[in-house]
Write an enzyme that holds these catalytic residues in place. Structure first.
Site, PDB file in Angstrom:
ATOM      1  N   SER A   1       4.151   7.166  -1.129  1.00  0.00           N
ATOM      2  CA  SER A   1       2.725   6.961  -0.903  1.00  0.00           C
ATOM      3  C   SER A   1       1.921   7.052  -2.197  1.00  0.00           C
ATOM      4  O   SER A   1       2.119   6.265  -3.104  1.00  0.00           O
ATOM      5  CB  SER A   1       2.237   7.971   0.147  1.00  0.00           C
ATOM      6  OG  SER A   1       0.940   7.699   0.564  1.00  0.00           O
TER       7      SER A   1
ATOM      8  N   ASP B   1      -3.612   2.854  -1.729  1.00  0.00           N
ATOM      9  CA  ASP B   1      -2.649   3.737  -2.383  1.00  0.00           C
ATOM     10  C   ASP B   1      -1.335   2.991  -2.554  1.00  0.00           C
ATOM     11  O   ASP B   1      -1.224   1.807  -2.237  1.00  0.00           O
ATOM     12  CB  ASP B   1      -2.472   5.041  -1.606  1.00  0.00           C
ATOM     13  CG  ASP B   1      -1.838   4.847  -0.245  1.00  0.00           C
ATOM     14  OD1 ASP B   1      -1.849   3.711   0.270  1.00  0.00           O
ATOM     15  OD2 ASP B   1      -1.329   5.834   0.330  1.00  0.00           O
TER      16      ASP B   1
ATOM     17  N   ASP C   1       1.520   2.778  -1.134  1.00  0.00           N
ATOM     18  CA  ASP C   1       2.231   2.104  -0.035  1.00  0.00           C
ATOM     19  C   ASP C   1       1.291   1.396   0.931  1.00  0.00           C
ATOM     20  O   ASP C   1       1.739   0.847   1.939  1.00  0.00           O
ATOM     21  CB  ASP C   1       3.139   3.078   0.717  1.00  0.00           C
ATOM     22  CG  ASP C   1       2.395   4.076   1.584  1.00  0.00           C
ATOM     23  OD1 ASP C   1       1.244   4.425   1.230  1.00  0.00           O
ATOM     24  OD2 ASP C   1       2.948   4.513   2.600  1.00  0.00           O
TER      25      ASP C   1
ATOM     26  N   ASP D   1      -1.127   2.351   3.054  1.00  0.00           N
ATOM     27  CA  ASP D   1      -1.560   2.827   4.370  1.00  0.00           C
ATOM     28  C   ASP D   1      -2.886   3.581   4.318  1.00  0.00           C
ATOM     29  O   ASP D   1      -3.398   4.012   5.350  1.00  0.00           O
ATOM     30  CB  ASP D   1      -0.482   3.670   5.053  1.00  0.00           C
ATOM     31  CG  ASP D   1      -0.161   4.971   4.328  1.00  0.00           C
ATOM     32  OD1 ASP D   1      -0.703   5.202   3.231  1.00  0.00           O
ATOM     33  OD2 ASP D   1       0.652   5.750   4.861  1.00  0.00           O
TER      34      ASP D   1
END
Length: 449
Positions: A102, A241, A243, A245
């Site tokens: 993340s 961010d 990733d 999400d």
């Protein structure tokens, strides 16, 4: 059972240190494959990753472990976490695996699983995978080994899905947007989505090299985006961010628009158009002002523990469709099964286009209150919950809550990742929340002497 590996958001740590090693990932792929095959018979699993250099190594290790367990593998390559959730559903796969840490730096990595429905894997299934990790690794007979193939059009499929979450005739033409993709998994997705919907798009953070993910860019480092928005006289900026999400917005003047702001905008819009199912789930850290603003609109609001897993659990329990965190994890259940930065941003941009209003104008009825957070570090082997349960501290909290009345809020909670007790006080502008938080933190520190 006591968990050794899975936390509230999968398995995460520093690359090369157990369990974030190639040999563990081989065993993890095998263990997951064994559990899924017992449930499903012949099984197919999708694997996607962000742009960290270690993703190549872990992708190969997971693929080998799954194949040894007799599970077929479809490789997605770099793909936002919510994209993997969506593709797991649309390909009718039995599970999806995300290789990502993340918003963490490149030398961390982790693993998250999605169920066939594109939701977090149930605790019971994660427990069974952990138990299987203790068994000796075996290899299926040669004829039963899993096959592997790459899905070449994965990015295009997810781009079309993101666009489909807006009405067909709604265009972003005339909107100037700066995108910050954090050198992460959205770098080849988000610019195409917004451009194809008609926006005038410029980008930063779209040159991943395996080592620069989240490095001074993205939703946790918004300074570069603020500067770009102001320099280019853009209508707004959007930072994802690593990733994809979570997101953070920046208005035309460089002011940050966080997850609480975004939740309010989406909730108000859907409520006024008669589309909101139920209420809104926030977290213990959601701003007091958000709760008050939603209450004025007649929208129920409930707090969950910090973490998108807990937010989604409360959403499911209540039958509600909208929830999120101040950090920018927003779950738009009418469109996606998990937090999706691109989809959430599109909901806000669609509102701006429908009403032809700027972000500050749309947010004028949301009066967020000052919030002070103080972290108290604990000595080694100190039990945070025992400290928090002490009678003197409980009395101090109760006295402060009584003094604040309905104008503020107090929260003490242990950190889930560090030896800390987090002391948070928030309240209306005339209250000195910094002083109140520091005074309460001093009482916590006194108990540690």
């Amino acid at each position: 059972m006591t968990r050794r590996y899975f936390g509230t958001d999968g398995i995460r740590g520093t690359v090369g240190k157990a369990p974030i090693t190639a040999d563990f990932m081989l065993k993890l792929g095998w263990a997951a494959g064994q559990v899924l095959r017992r449930d499903k018979g012949r099984t197919r699993v999708l694997i996607g990753k962000d742009t960290r250099i270690s993703g190549y190594m872990f992708e190969s290790a997971l693929e080998a472990g799954l194949s040894a367990a007799g599970v077929d593998v479809s490789l997605l390559g770099p793909m936002p976490t919510p994209g993997i959730a969506y593709l797991t559903r649309t390909f009718r796969a039995d599970a999806g695996i995300v290789i990502s840490a993340s918003h963490n730096p490149f030398d961390d990595n982790g693993i998250k699983f999605f169920s066939a429905e594109g939701k977090k894997l149930p605790d019971e299934t994660e427990d069974r995978i952990e138990a299987m990790l203790e068994a000796p690794l075996t290899t299926a007979e040669a004829a039963q080994l899993g096959k592997a193939a790459r899905i070449d059009d994965a990015a295009g499929r997810y781009i079309e899905f993101c666009k489909s979450t807006l009405p067909d005739r709604l265009s972003l033409h005339g909107l100037k947007v700066v995108l910050d993709c954090a050198h992460g998994a959205t770098y080849h997705i988000a610019p195409n989505v917004f451009r194809e919907l008609g926006a005038d798009v410029s980008t930063i953070g779209v040159s991943p090299n395996g080592l620069n993910i989240n490095e001074q860019v993205g939703s946790t480092h918004p300074a570069a985006l603020r500067a770009a928005v102001i320099q280019q006289s853009a209508d707004l900026g959007i930072a994802f961010d690593g990733d994809g999400d979570r997101l953070l917005l920046v208005d035309a003047d460089g002011r940050e628009i966080d997850g609480d702001d975004i939740l309010y905008l989406i909730a108000r819009d859907r409520h006024e158009r008669g589309l909101l199912e139920g209420g809104v789930v926030g977290t213990l850290m959601s701003n007091f002002g958000l709760a008050m603003a939603l209450d004025k609109l007649g929208i129920p609001f409930e707090r969950a523990n910090v973490g998108d897993r807990f937010v989604m659990e409360r959403m499911a329990a209540n039958g509600w469709e909208l929830g999120g965190e101040s950090s920018g994890h927003i779950v738009c259940g009418h469109a996606q099964t998990t937090g999706d930065g691109i989809v959430s941003a599109l909901q806000v941009l669609a509102l701006m286009m429908r009403e032809q209003k700027s972000l500050p104008t749309l947010l004028k009825e949301l009066e967020k209150v000052p919030q002070a957070l103080v972290n108290v570090r604990l000595p080694a082997d100190t039990n945070a919950k025992e400290v928090m349960a002490s009678a003197p501290l409980q009395q101090a909290v109760a006295a402060l809550e009584q003094a604040l009345g309905d104008e503020g809020r107090v929260l003490l909670r242990p950190s889930g990742t560090e030896p800390l007790i987090r002391v948070m006080v928030e309240g209306r502008a005339h209250l000195d929340v910094d002083r109140l938080a520091n005074d309460l933190a001093a009482q916590v520190e006194a108990l540690l002497d």
